[in-house]
Design an enzyme around this catalytic site. Sequence first.
Site, PDB file in Angstrom:
ATOM      1  N   ALA A  11       0.868  -1.196  -0.102  1.00 27.92           N
ATOM      2  CA  ALA A  11      -0.041   0.103   0.047  1.00 27.92           C
ATOM      3  C   ALA A  11       0.941   1.329   0.054  1.00 27.92           C
ATOM      4  O   ALA A  11       0.384   2.088   0.440  1.00 27.92           O
ATOM      5  CB  ALA A  11      -1.105  -0.232   1.213  1.00 27.92           C
ATOM      6  N   ARG A  17      -3.026   7.471 -11.208  1.00 26.48           N
ATOM      7  CA  ARG A  17      -4.133   7.437 -12.052  1.00 26.48           C
ATOM      8  C   ARG A  17      -5.339   7.917 -11.329  1.00 26.48           C
ATOM      9  O   ARG A  17      -6.575   8.255 -11.869  1.00 26.48           O
ATOM     10  CB  ARG A  17      -4.282   6.073 -12.907  1.00 26.48           C
ATOM     11  CG  ARG A  17      -3.447   5.592 -13.759  1.00 26.48           C
ATOM     12  CD  ARG A  17      -3.203   4.067 -14.097  1.00 26.48           C
ATOM     13  NE  ARG A  17      -2.345   3.444 -13.090  1.00 26.48           N
ATOM     14  CZ  ARG A  17      -2.041   2.400 -13.242  1.00 26.48           C
ATOM     15  NH1 ARG A  17      -2.644   1.415 -14.095  1.00 26.48           N
ATOM     16  NH2 ARG A  17      -1.477   1.656 -12.371  1.00 26.48           N
ATOM     17  N   LYS A  24      -3.785   6.763  -2.951  1.00 26.82           N
ATOM     18  CA  LYS A  24      -5.027   5.801  -3.434  1.00 26.82           C
ATOM     19  C   LYS A  24      -5.349   5.202  -2.582  1.00 26.82           C
ATOM     20  O   LYS A  24      -6.816   4.946  -2.135  1.00 26.82           O
ATOM     21  CB  LYS A  24      -4.381   5.123  -4.659  1.00 26.82           C
ATOM     22  CG  LYS A  24      -5.369   3.822  -5.195  1.00 26.82           C
ATOM     23  CD  LYS A  24      -4.601   3.454  -6.433  1.00 26.82           C
ATOM     24  CE  LYS A  24      -3.753   2.354  -6.301  1.00 26.82           C
ATOM     25  NZ  LYS A  24      -3.591   1.708  -7.348  1.00 26.82           N
ATOM     26  N   GLU A 156       4.040  -7.725 -17.795  1.00 20.94           N
ATOM     27  CA  GLU A 156       3.382  -6.492 -17.436  1.00 20.94           C
ATOM     28  C   GLU A 156       3.074  -5.837 -18.789  1.00 20.94           C
ATOM     29  O   GLU A 156       3.555  -6.131 -19.766  1.00 20.94           O
ATOM     30  CB  GLU A 156       4.238  -5.488 -16.600  1.00 20.94           C
ATOM     31  CG  GLU A 156       4.534  -5.908 -15.162  1.00 20.94           C
ATOM     32  CD  GLU A 156       3.418  -6.300 -14.407  1.00 20.94           C
ATOM     33  OE1 GLU A 156       2.252  -5.489 -14.419  1.00 20.94           O
ATOM     34  OE2 GLU A 156       3.053  -7.270 -13.863  1.00 20.94           O
ATOM     35  N   ASN A 228      -7.251   1.589  -9.988  1.00 19.34           N
ATOM     36  CA  ASN A 228      -6.216   2.394 -10.440  1.00 19.34           C
ATOM     37  C   ASN A 228      -6.728   3.720 -10.925  1.00 19.34           C
ATOM     38  O   ASN A 228      -5.976   4.928 -10.909  1.00 19.34           O
ATOM     39  CB  ASN A 228      -5.564   1.583 -11.482  1.00 19.34           C
ATOM     40  CG  ASN A 228      -4.964   0.451 -11.343  1.00 19.34           C
ATOM     41  OD1 ASN A 228      -4.034   0.426 -10.149  1.00 19.34           O
ATOM     42  ND2 ASN A 228      -5.169  -0.696 -11.825  1.00 19.34           N
ATOM     43  N   ARG A 334     -26.052  17.007  16.685  1.00 20.57           N
ATOM     44  CA  ARG A 334     -24.580  17.394  16.513  1.00 20.57           C
ATOM     45  C   ARG A 334     -23.648  16.544  17.679  1.00 20.57           C
ATOM     46  O   ARG A 334     -24.441  15.946  18.530  1.00 20.57           O
ATOM     47  CB  ARG A 334     -24.080  18.786  16.743  1.00 20.57           C
ATOM     48  CG  ARG A 334     -24.887  19.668  15.499  1.00 20.57           C
ATOM     49  CD  ARG A 334     -24.633  21.011  15.725  1.00 20.57           C
ATOM     50  NE  ARG A 334     -23.277  21.608  15.814  1.00 20.57           N
ATOM     51  CZ  ARG A 334     -23.064  22.727  16.528  1.00 20.57           C
ATOM     52  NH1 ARG A 334     -24.106  23.466  16.804  1.00 20.57           N
ATOM     53  NH2 ARG A 334     -21.803  22.969  16.839  1.00 20.57           N
ATOM     54  N   LYS A 352     -26.451  20.169  20.714  1.00 17.41           N
ATOM     55  CA  LYS A 352     -25.154  19.678  20.595  1.00 17.41           C
ATOM     56  C   LYS A 352     -24.687  19.587  22.054  1.00 17.41           C
ATOM     57  O   LYS A 352     -24.723  20.405  23.078  1.00 17.41           O
ATOM     58  CB  LYS A 352     -24.275  21.060  20.217  1.00 17.41           C
ATOM     59  CG  LYS A 352     -22.848  20.995  19.930  1.00 17.41           C
ATOM     60  CD  LYS A 352     -22.034  22.113  20.251  1.00 17.41           C
ATOM     61  CE  LYS A 352     -21.715  22.335  21.581  1.00 17.41           C
ATOM     62  NZ  LYS A 352     -20.784  23.315  22.194  1.00 17.41           N
TER      63      LYS A 352
HETATM   64  C1  UD1 Z   1       0.190  -4.929 -10.277  1.00 12.43           C
HETATM   65  C2  UD1 Z   1       1.079  -6.184 -11.060  1.00 12.43           C
HETATM   66  C3  UD1 Z   1       0.100  -6.603 -12.252  1.00 12.43           C
HETATM   67  C4  UD1 Z   1      -1.269  -6.966 -11.598  1.00 12.43           C
HETATM   68  C5  UD1 Z   1      -1.871  -5.639 -11.203  1.00 12.43           C
HETATM   69  C6  UD1 Z   1      -3.029  -6.196 -10.393  1.00 12.43           C
HETATM   70  C7  UD1 Z   1       3.272  -5.869 -10.548  1.00 12.43           C
HETATM   71  C8  UD1 Z   1       4.516  -5.461 -11.173  1.00 12.43           C
HETATM   72  N1  UD1 Z   1       2.176  -5.625 -11.526  1.00 12.43           N
HETATM   73  O1  UD1 Z   1       0.198  -3.846 -11.414  1.00 12.43           O
HETATM   74  O2  UD1 Z   1       0.811  -7.692 -12.791  1.00 12.43           O
HETATM   75  O3  UD1 Z   1      -2.113  -7.136 -12.886  1.00 12.43           O
HETATM   76  O4  UD1 Z   1      -1.123  -5.099 -10.038  1.00 12.43           O
HETATM   77  O5  UD1 Z   1      -4.026  -5.224  -9.648  1.00 12.43           O
HETATM   78  O6  UD1 Z   1       3.175  -6.415  -9.382  1.00 12.43           O
HETATM   79  N2  UD1 Z   1       2.935  -0.571  -4.508  1.00 12.43           N
HETATM   80  C9  UD1 Z   1       3.928  -0.485  -3.508  1.00 12.43           C
HETATM   81  N3  UD1 Z   1       5.141  -0.102  -3.879  1.00 12.43           N
HETATM   82  C10 UD1 Z   1       5.351   0.259  -5.083  1.00 12.43           C
HETATM   83  C11 UD1 Z   1       4.413   0.144  -5.933  1.00 12.43           C
HETATM   84  C12 UD1 Z   1       3.208  -0.343  -5.706  1.00 12.43           C
HETATM   85  O7  UD1 Z   1       3.629  -0.534  -2.152  1.00 12.43           O
HETATM   86  O8  UD1 Z   1       6.661   0.761  -5.093  1.00 12.43           O
HETATM   87  C13 UD1 Z   1       1.636  -1.139  -4.221  1.00 12.43           C
HETATM   88  C14 UD1 Z   1       0.455   0.093  -4.320  1.00 12.43           C
HETATM   89  O9  UD1 Z   1       0.071   0.855  -3.262  1.00 12.43           O
HETATM   90  C15 UD1 Z   1      -0.769  -0.910  -5.035  1.00 12.43           C
HETATM   91  C16 UD1 Z   1       0.007  -2.331  -5.228  1.00 12.43           C
HETATM   92  O10 UD1 Z   1       1.356  -2.225  -4.810  1.00 12.43           O
HETATM   93  O11 UD1 Z   1      -1.427  -1.142  -3.799  1.00 12.43           O
HETATM   94  C17 UD1 Z   1      -0.115  -2.579  -6.726  1.00 12.43           C
HETATM   95  O12 UD1 Z   1       0.553  -1.268  -7.552  1.00 12.43           O
HETATM   96  P1  UD1 Z   1      -0.090  -0.764  -8.910  1.00 12.43           P
HETATM   97  O13 UD1 Z   1       0.964   0.516  -9.204  1.00 12.43           O
HETATM   98  O14 UD1 Z   1      -1.365  -0.411  -8.832  1.00 12.43           O
HETATM   99  O15 UD1 Z   1       0.347  -1.879  -9.691  1.00 12.43           O
HETATM  100  P2  UD1 Z   1      -0.324  -2.165 -11.278  1.00 12.43           P
HETATM  101  O16 UD1 Z   1       0.135  -1.482 -12.296  1.00 12.43           O
HETATM  102  O17 UD1 Z   1      -1.733  -2.325 -10.728  1.00 12.43           O
HETATM  103 MG    MG Z   2      -3.007  -1.633  -9.232  1.00 11.72          MG
END
Ligand code: UD1
Ligand code: MG
Length: 467
Positions: A11, A17, A24, A156, A228, A334, A352
């Site tokens: 997270a 996006r 997010k 990816e 996203n 309230r 209140k």
């Molecule tokens: C990722 C997957 C993809 C999958 C998709 C499913 C990878 C490389 N790709 O892509 O294969 O289909 O999820 O939803 O894993 N996050 C971190 N640190 C970072 C980057 C991300 O904690 O440096 C966390 C984000 O907060 C998020 C999750 O990882 O909760 C996924 O990150 P996101 O950037 O949404 O990956 P996707 O492009 O959706």
């Molecule tokens: Mg994602």
Amino acid sequence: MDQAVVAVVLAAGKGTRMKSRRPKVLHEIAGKPLVSWSVDAVRAAGCSDVVVVVGHGADEVGAVLTRRHTGVRTAIQSEQRGTGHALLMALPALPEAGVVVVVCGDTPRITPVAIGALLQARGTAPMALWTTRLSEPRGYGRIVRDAAGAVSAIVEEKDASDAQRQLQEVNPGVYAFDIAFLRAQLPKLKNDNAAGELYLTDLVRLCTESGNEVASIDVDDGITLGINDRRQLADAEDWARAEIQGRLLLAGVTLRNRASICVEADVVCGEDVVLEAGVSLRGSTRLGRNVIVGQGAVLTDTLVGDDVVIHSYCVCDRAVVGPSAIVGPFARLRPEADVGEGAHVGNFVELKKTRLGKGSKANHLAYLGDADIGAGVNVGAGTITCNYDGIGKHKTVLRDGVFVGSNATLVAPLVVGKDAYIAAGSVVTDTVPDDAVAFGRARQVNKEGHARAVRDKNAIRVGNKTG
Ligand code: UD1
Ligand code: MG
């Protein structure tokens, strides 16, 4: 679950996006932050130990986690260098050996049952993952299988060839790993890809290259929705609304015009509750049995006892309403309003930080702030507590059985004794003893026969004659 399983929730990402200043994972579905949906799901699946990787907005995310969940630990990823790097940051917080479930903080629909199935499917493989088929796979990592049908890689979107982009089987981002495998393989991830990040998904290749199987289970595509952007967030909100309403209906709640009703995820309703059109129940609101909430009422973090009627268009925020009370229409409760058992709060009445005791009534047009009102008190129409002197707030105490006539002005600090009477229209500034009648107004004077003279005088002023 036979053995203790720890979970990691990723997270730390920014969520570019979403086009938002808020991280997010703090965007909400049905009043519950995305990250909390993930935490609750892994907890319900039996993972008692949960580590959330935070980074972007770490303080904010950490504060929400502390407020909403007990015993969740965090790991910091100060630079967002990809999902693989995020998991690497969680490694020191994991036990030496065992199994870890990894989910994303942006995938709110994951179910405990499907997490359980994933753990089963893993068997003795170093890793297992969910897969699903989507008619619109755009944005997701694609599952590549070898000739024998085994998962051999995840590619990816950014790195995929045209042919790979056609693949409809995708990675929902839910995994189970043998922790020893992670310790050995995670440090080997490289960022030689289109995003320049460490991809968690490259562990699949590392696993198969070391001659091991990657287990997978096919799950229902509905539960895999990753959030996203705000379109996906809105889709998930529609799903959550239907889920929550389904749960309420089965629990004995009547929903009138359900499309217009909004009940957030943490709300609890007893049997025979009726929610009219346009009702919003938010936050930690709890309704007892046999409660009616009238059209357009909005209740936030409010506790409501059994057999209460909240009439239309009331707004209640962090209030408590005792059993059999009647509130509204058009009442405002309230924070720290506490309406006692069987009490009545009528139209255009605002409370209140005020307790209204058992069976007491404030039925019309009143402001009651910082007041402690006993049982069996009648507060007349138009009564106001003057609780604020421009600097501080002061308390008004009305003891049991007090009768306050209409349009009284109660200047705090003030104590009105038991069973006392306040005459209508009074401005009351001093303590009223038990059983006393307080007049705080000019005495009325009647001038017999003077009405005609007044009328003539007024008529002359405007150039008319009276008949
Ligand atoms: C990722 C997957 C993809 C999958 C998709 C499913 C990878 C490389 N790709 O892509 O294969 O289909 O999820 O939803 O894993 N996050 C971190 N640190 C970072 C980057 C991300 O904690 O440096 C966390 C984000 O907060 C998020 C999750 O990882 O909760 C996924 O990150 P996101 O950037 O949404 O990956 P996707 O492009 O959706
Ligand atoms: Mg994602």
